[in-house]
Design a protein around this motif. Structure first.
Motif, PDB file in Angstrom:
ATOM      1  N   GLY A  38       0.512  -0.998  -0.278  1.00  0.00           N
ATOM      2  CA  GLY A  38       0.229  -0.262   0.571  1.00  0.00           C
ATOM      3  C   GLY A  38       1.198   1.504   0.179  1.00  0.00           C
ATOM      4  N   SER A  39       0.480   2.144   0.473  1.00  0.00           N
ATOM      5  CA  SER A  39       1.266   3.137   0.703  1.00  0.00           C
ATOM      6  C   SER A  39       1.058   4.436   2.394  1.00  0.00           C
ATOM      7  CB  SER A  39       0.977   4.258  -0.967  1.00  0.00           C
ATOM      8  OG  SER A  39      -0.191   4.548  -0.755  1.00  0.00           O
ATOM      9  N   VAL A  40       1.423   5.343   2.243  1.00  0.00           N
ATOM     10  CA  VAL A  40       1.578   5.985   3.219  1.00  0.00           C
ATOM     11  C   VAL A  40       0.763   7.350   3.126  1.00  0.00           C
ATOM     12  CG1 VAL A  40       2.250   7.762   4.798  1.00  0.00           C
ATOM     13  CG2 VAL A  40       3.206   5.253   4.285  1.00  0.00           C
ATOM     14  N   THR A  41      -0.251   8.111   3.472  1.00  0.00           N
ATOM     15  CA  THR A  41      -1.712   8.666   3.599  1.00  0.00           C
ATOM     16  C   THR A  41      -1.483   9.786   4.038  1.00  0.00           C
ATOM     17  OG1 THR A  41      -3.141   6.868   4.677  1.00  0.00           O
ATOM     18  CG2 THR A  41      -3.112   6.742   2.061  1.00  0.00           C
ATOM     19  N   SER A  42      -2.264  10.965   3.392  1.00  0.00           N
ATOM     20  CA  SER A  42      -1.976  11.617   4.421  1.00  0.00           C
ATOM     21  C   SER A  42      -3.311  11.777   5.558  1.00  0.00           C
ATOM     22  CB  SER A  42      -3.407  12.951   3.676  1.00  0.00           C
ATOM     23  OG  SER A  42      -4.549  12.708   2.826  1.00  0.00           O
TER      24      SER A  42
ATOM     25  N   VAL B  31      -0.313  18.510   1.509  1.00  0.00           N
ATOM     26  CA  VAL B  31      -0.184  18.286   0.502  1.00  0.00           C
ATOM     27  C   VAL B  31       0.256  16.894  -0.335  1.00  0.00           C
ATOM     28  CG1 VAL B  31      -0.258  19.427  -2.154  1.00  0.00           C
ATOM     29  CG2 VAL B  31      -1.430  20.399  -0.247  1.00  0.00           C
ATOM     30  N   LEU B  32       0.558  15.957  -0.778  1.00  0.00           N
ATOM     31  CA  LEU B  32       1.202  14.969  -1.273  1.00  0.00           C
ATOM     32  C   LEU B  32       1.108  14.926  -2.180  1.00  0.00           C
ATOM     33  CD1 LEU B  32      -0.115  11.630   1.361  1.00  0.00           C
ATOM     34  CD2 LEU B  32       2.229  12.944   0.697  1.00  0.00           C
TER      35      LEU B  32
ATOM     36  N   GLU C  50       3.223  12.417  -4.573  1.00  0.00           N
ATOM     37  CA  GLU C  50       1.718  11.224  -4.823  1.00  0.00           C
ATOM     38  C   GLU C  50       2.220  10.578  -3.968  1.00  0.00           C
ATOM     39  OE1 GLU C  50       6.880  11.765  -5.131  1.00  0.00           O
ATOM     40  OE2 GLU C  50       5.328  12.867  -7.155  1.00  0.00           O
ATOM     41  N   PRO C  51       1.381   9.637  -3.432  1.00  0.00           N
ATOM     42  CA  PRO C  51       1.648   8.616  -1.955  1.00  0.00           C
ATOM     43  C   PRO C  51       3.182   8.615  -2.035  1.00  0.00           C
ATOM     44  CG  PRO C  51      -0.267   7.763  -3.805  1.00  0.00           C
ATOM     45  CD  PRO C  51       1.073   9.053  -4.524  1.00  0.00           C
ATOM     46  N   ILE C  52       3.299   8.521  -0.941  1.00  0.00           N
ATOM     47  CA  ILE C  52       4.573   7.791  -0.103  1.00  0.00           C
ATOM     48  C   ILE C  52       4.605   6.110  -0.358  1.00  0.00           C
ATOM     49  CG2 ILE C  52       6.076   7.392   1.473  1.00  0.00           C
ATOM     50  CD1 ILE C  52       5.288  10.322   2.489  1.00  0.00           C
ATOM     51  N   LYS C  53       5.567   5.354  -1.290  1.00  0.00           N
ATOM     52  CA  LYS C  53       5.277   4.211  -1.356  1.00  0.00           C
ATOM     53  C   LYS C  53       6.867   3.397  -0.466  1.00  0.00           C
ATOM     54  CE  LYS C  53       1.778   3.662  -4.661  1.00  0.00           C
ATOM     55  NZ  LYS C  53       1.489   3.078  -6.251  1.00  0.00           N
ATOM     56  N   GLY C  54       7.922   4.111   0.006  1.00  0.00           N
ATOM     57  CA  GLY C  54       8.772   3.593   0.126  1.00  0.00           C
ATOM     58  C   GLY C  54       9.673   4.065   2.083  1.00  0.00           C
ATOM     59  N   PHE C  55      10.550   3.231   1.946  1.00  0.00           N
ATOM     60  CA  PHE C  55      10.418   3.887   3.140  1.00  0.00           C
ATOM     61  C   PHE C  55      11.763   5.495   3.189  1.00  0.00           C
ATOM     62  CE2 PHE C  55      10.892  -0.552   3.683  1.00  0.00           C
ATOM     63  CZ  PHE C  55       9.802  -0.765   4.893  1.00  0.00           C
ATOM     64  N   GLY C  56      12.220   5.911   4.182  1.00  0.00           N
ATOM     65  CA  GLY C  56      13.209   6.776   4.356  1.00  0.00           C
ATOM     66  C   GLY C  56      12.148   7.951   4.611  1.00  0.00           C
ATOM     67  N   SER C  57      13.175   9.330   4.195  1.00  0.00           N
ATOM     68  CA  SER C  57      12.398  11.103   5.053  1.00  0.00           C
ATOM     69  C   SER C  57      11.631  11.500   3.637  1.00  0.00           C
ATOM     70  CB  SER C  57      13.743  11.514   5.125  1.00  0.00           C
ATOM     71  OG  SER C  57      13.431  12.418   6.202  1.00  0.00           O
ATOM     72  N   PHE C  58      10.542  12.245   4.185  1.00  0.00           N
ATOM     73  CA  PHE C  58       9.782  12.741   3.517  1.00  0.00           C
ATOM     74  C   PHE C  58       9.133  14.309   3.990  1.00  0.00           C
ATOM     75  CE2 PHE C  58       9.299   8.633   2.620  1.00  0.00           C
ATOM     76  CZ  PHE C  58       9.925   8.211   0.919  1.00  0.00           C
ATOM     77  N   GLU C  59       9.471  15.374   3.106  1.00  0.00           N
ATOM     78  CA  GLU C  59       9.073  17.028   3.106  1.00  0.00           C
ATOM     79  C   GLU C  59       7.966  17.027   2.713  1.00  0.00           C
ATOM     80  OE1 GLU C  59      11.804  20.100   2.535  1.00  0.00           O
ATOM     81  OE2 GLU C  59      13.238  19.095   3.870  1.00  0.00           O
ATOM     82  N   VAL C  60       6.726  16.743   3.550  1.00  0.00           N
ATOM     83  CA  VAL C  60       4.794  16.664   2.732  1.00  0.00           C
ATOM     84  C   VAL C  60       4.976  18.767   2.956  1.00  0.00           C
ATOM     85  CG1 VAL C  60       3.463  15.720   2.955  1.00  0.00           C
ATOM     86  CG2 VAL C  60       4.716  14.081   2.893  1.00  0.00           C
ATOM     87  N   LYS C  61       4.308  19.272   2.475  1.00  0.00           N
ATOM     88  CA  LYS C  61       3.635  20.615   2.456  1.00  0.00           C
ATOM     89  C   LYS C  61       1.917  19.773   2.735  1.00  0.00           C
ATOM     90  CE  LYS C  61       6.871  22.873  -0.014  1.00  0.00           C
ATOM     91  NZ  LYS C  61       7.464  23.604   1.345  1.00  0.00           N
ATOM     92  N   CYS C  62       1.877  21.219   3.731  1.00  0.00           N
ATOM     93  CA  CYS C  62       1.276  21.263   4.598  1.00  0.00           C
ATOM     94  C   CYS C  62      -0.441  22.599   4.185  1.00  0.00           C
ATOM     95  CB  CYS C  62       0.779  20.819   5.864  1.00  0.00           C
ATOM     96  SG  CYS C  62      -0.773  20.499   7.004  1.00  0.00           S
ATOM     97  N   LYS C  63      -0.752  22.678   3.452  1.00  0.00           N
ATOM     98  CA  LYS C  63      -1.887  24.584   3.461  1.00  0.00           C
ATOM     99  C   LYS C  63      -2.393  24.189   4.559  1.00  0.00           C
ATOM    100  CE  LYS C  63      -0.932  24.743  -1.813  1.00  0.00           C
ATOM    101  NZ  LYS C  63      -1.847  24.946  -2.832  1.00  0.00           N
ATOM    102  N   LEU C  64      -2.316  25.261   5.362  1.00  0.00           N
ATOM    103  CA  LEU C  64      -3.282  25.615   6.487  1.00  0.00           C
ATOM    104  C   LEU C  64      -3.917  26.657   6.647  1.00  0.00           C
ATOM    105  CD1 LEU C  64       0.738  25.305   9.605  1.00  0.00           C
ATOM    106  CD2 LEU C  64      -1.625  23.888   8.625  1.00  0.00           C
TER     107      LEU C  64
ATOM    108  N   THR D 132       5.434  22.506   6.443  1.00  0.00           N
ATOM    109  CA  THR D 132       6.223  21.405   6.477  1.00  0.00           C
ATOM    110  C   THR D 132       6.364  20.332   7.325  1.00  0.00           C
ATOM    111  OG1 THR D 132       7.540  22.489   4.654  1.00  0.00           O
ATOM    112  CG2 THR D 132       8.210  21.137   4.579  1.00  0.00           C
ATOM    113  N   ILE D 133       5.839  19.027   6.637  1.00  0.00           N
ATOM    114  CA  ILE D 133       5.541  18.191   8.006  1.00  0.00           C
ATOM    115  C   ILE D 133       6.843  16.756   7.720  1.00  0.00           C
ATOM    116  CG2 ILE D 133       4.248  15.905   8.549  1.00  0.00           C
ATOM    117  CD1 ILE D 133       1.818  17.578   8.080  1.00  0.00           C
ATOM    118  N   TYR D 134       7.838  16.883   8.398  1.00  0.00           N
ATOM    119  CA  TYR D 134       8.816  16.166   7.755  1.00  0.00           C
ATOM    120  C   TYR D 134       8.134  14.774   8.126  1.00  0.00           C
ATOM    121  CZ  TYR D 134      11.748  20.261   7.807  1.00  0.00           C
ATOM    122  OH  TYR D 134      12.177  21.757   6.913  1.00  0.00           O
TER     123      TYR D 134
END
Length: 148
Positions: free
Chosen positions: A91-95, A116-117, A119-133, A140-142
């Motif tokens: 599967g993937s990591v969703t919002s 705001v993703l 594309e879905p996160i489908k692997g391991f590691g570190s990601f920066e995800v934007k967040c419109k407040l 930015t969510i780490y």
């Protein structure tokens, strides 16, 4: 005749605006349908008070959004996920998962629709995800995805 619109009226204005319309249009259309009220001194004063309250509420919400953005800078969300061969996730990591993890780990309540993703996160590691407040405030969510 000057009237204060109670709802958006196509071709005349938005809710809360004071507009000049013909007497017949006001008397026969706007007032009976409760689309507008006559612009008396009392109604004008009420409109100004509502505008003031709305601006204060928007300023408070913008301040809250900026505070959440500041808090997001200093925290990292850890999400554990199961993976198959080659480090690909099932599967993937969703919002929604990111939102729930933020609430559980850092007690920050960010709605999943604001995350705001691209594309879905489908692997391991570190990601920066934007967040419109809202109110032109973004954070930015780490996100750190680890193996379960």
């Amino acid at each position: 005749m000057k009237v204060i619109l109670q709802q958006d009226v196509k071709g005349h204005g938005k809710k809360g605006q004071m507009v000049e319309v013909s007497d017949g249009y006001a008397r026969n259309f706007l007032l009976p349908r409760k689309l507008a009220v006559e612009a008396t001194a009392e109604n004008v004063n009420t409109m100004k008070m509502q505008d003031k309250a709305k601006k204060a509420r928007e300023a408070e919400e913008k301040a809250q959004a900026q505070a959440i953005a500041e808090q997001l800078k200093s925290c990292q969300v850890k999400i554990s996920a199961k993976a198959g061969q080659g480090g690909r996730l099932f599967g993937s990591v969703t919002s929604k998962e990111i939102s729930e993890a933020l609430k559980a780990q850092h007690s920050l309540d960010v709605n999943k629709t604001k995350i705001v993703l691209p594309e879905p996160i489908k692997g391991f590691g570190s990601f920066e995800v934007k967040c419109k407040l809202g109110y032109e405030v973004t954070g930015t969510i780490y996100v750190l995805v680890i193996e379960a």
